[in-house]
Design an enzyme around this catalytic site. Sequence first.
Site, PDB file in Angstrom:
ATOM      1  N   SER A  15       1.225  -1.547   0.672  1.00  0.00           N
ATOM      2  CA  SER A  15       0.184   0.129  -0.029  1.00  0.00           C
ATOM      3  C   SER A  15       0.628   1.201  -0.268  1.00  0.00           C
ATOM      4  CB  SER A  15      -0.921  -0.230   0.741  1.00  0.00           C
ATOM      5  OG  SER A  15      -0.055   0.364   2.292  1.00  0.00           O
ATOM      6  N   ASN A  16       1.540   1.081   0.610  1.00  0.00           N
ATOM      7  CA  ASN A  16       2.503   2.188   0.688  1.00  0.00           C
ATOM      8  C   ASN A  16       3.453   2.654  -1.240  1.00  0.00           C
ATOM      9  OD1 ASN A  16       3.147   4.088   3.436  1.00  0.00           O
ATOM     10  ND2 ASN A  16       3.514   1.876   3.758  1.00  0.00           N
ATOM     11  N   HIS A 112       8.591   3.247   8.909  1.00  0.00           N
ATOM     12  CA  HIS A 112       8.317   2.381  10.513  1.00  0.00           C
ATOM     13  C   HIS A 112       7.176   3.401  10.808  1.00  0.00           C
ATOM     14  CE1 HIS A 112       9.343  -0.192  13.290  1.00  0.00           C
ATOM     15  NE2 HIS A 112       9.524   0.590  14.557  1.00  0.00           N
ATOM     16  N   GLU A 145      22.824   1.052   9.765  1.00  0.00           N
ATOM     17  CA  GLU A 145      23.992  -0.489  10.110  1.00  0.00           C
ATOM     18  C   GLU A 145      22.867  -0.358  10.973  1.00  0.00           C
ATOM     19  OE1 GLU A 145      26.376   2.367  11.377  1.00  0.00           O
ATOM     20  OE2 GLU A 145      26.657   2.382   9.131  1.00  0.00           O
TER      21      GLU A 145
HETATM   22  C1  GRF Z   1       4.220  -0.625   6.411  1.00  0.00           C
HETATM   23  O1  GRF Z   1       3.381  -0.268   7.738  1.00  0.00           O
HETATM   24  C2  GRF Z   1       5.197  -0.065   7.448  1.00  0.00           C
HETATM   25  O2  GRF Z   1       5.543   0.610   7.991  1.00  0.00           O
HETATM   26  C3  GRF Z   1       6.206  -1.570   7.442  1.00  0.00           C
HETATM   27  O3  GRF Z   1       5.377  -1.991   6.610  1.00  0.00           O
HETATM   28  C4  GRF Z   1       4.212  -1.664   6.859  1.00  0.00           C
HETATM   29  C5  GRF Z   1       4.119  -1.954   4.705  1.00  0.00           C
HETATM   30  O4  GRF Z   1       2.501  -2.202   4.831  1.00  0.00           O
HETATM   31  N1  GRF Z   1       7.185  -1.154   7.542  1.00  0.00           N
HETATM   32  P1  GRF Z   1       2.606  -1.866   2.985  1.00  0.00           P
HETATM   33  O5  GRF Z   1       2.902  -3.425   1.701  1.00  0.00           O
HETATM   34  O6  GRF Z   1       3.109  -0.822   2.249  1.00  0.00           O
HETATM   35  O7  GRF Z   1       1.052  -1.625   2.641  1.00  0.00           O
END
Ligand code: GRF
Length: 205
Positions: A15-16, A112, A145
């Site tokens: 989704s991101n 995050h 790192e």
């Molecule tokens: C998000 O909540 C991000 O913060 C974490 O993993 C999740 C990924 O969600 N690192 P998506 O696959 O982008 O829907």
Amino acid sequence: MPASPIAVMASGKGSNLGAILAAIEAGACPAEVRLALSDRADAGALEIARKAGVPEVVHLNPRDYESRERFDMACAERIEQAGCEWIVLAGYMRILSEAFVRRFAGRIINIHPALLPAFPGAHAVRDALEYGVTITGVTVHLVNEVLDGGPILAQAAVPVREDDTEATLHARIHEAEHRLYPETLARMIREGFVVEGRRVRWKGR
Ligand code: GRF
């Protein structure tokens, strides 16, 4: 301004990645996703990338490589061949090897689902809920790192409701992510920044 070529690495739903592609499409983010790369064949992110017409949509299976370093090296080669300037981790669930982080030092970003340095690791939403915080949120940071430990580029707060479950809280965190990630990426590309110690100073252009 010419679009900045980026690679997105994702293991999950994507989704991101979808939010970044939508911002690019809307003209709000001067980037071009040249490569979407996943360690999982079934990642929704790959489907989202294909549908959006990302030129290279790649699944590499870690099991085909003898070590984490070798796998990361194969990913790095694809990223370099595609000429990507930035590596955007969007739900990428593997810890990157030091060699990979060094190779792209200062050019890898991650999102995050908590206000770092609180609740690093893979279960940030659950950990925040169990701890009982009333405000959590989202952090976009540079990758170094140390796991979830790089300099912070942007944060947004998300209040925790009394009746929240991990799912309802994560849904609101996702909404905040979908605003903050494309916005921060756009700012990085347009404005640029320097890192002084742990602090990020935006160039203000
Ligand atoms: C998000 O909540 C991000 O913060 C974490 O993993 C999740 C990924 O969600 N690192 P998506 O696959 O982008 O829907």
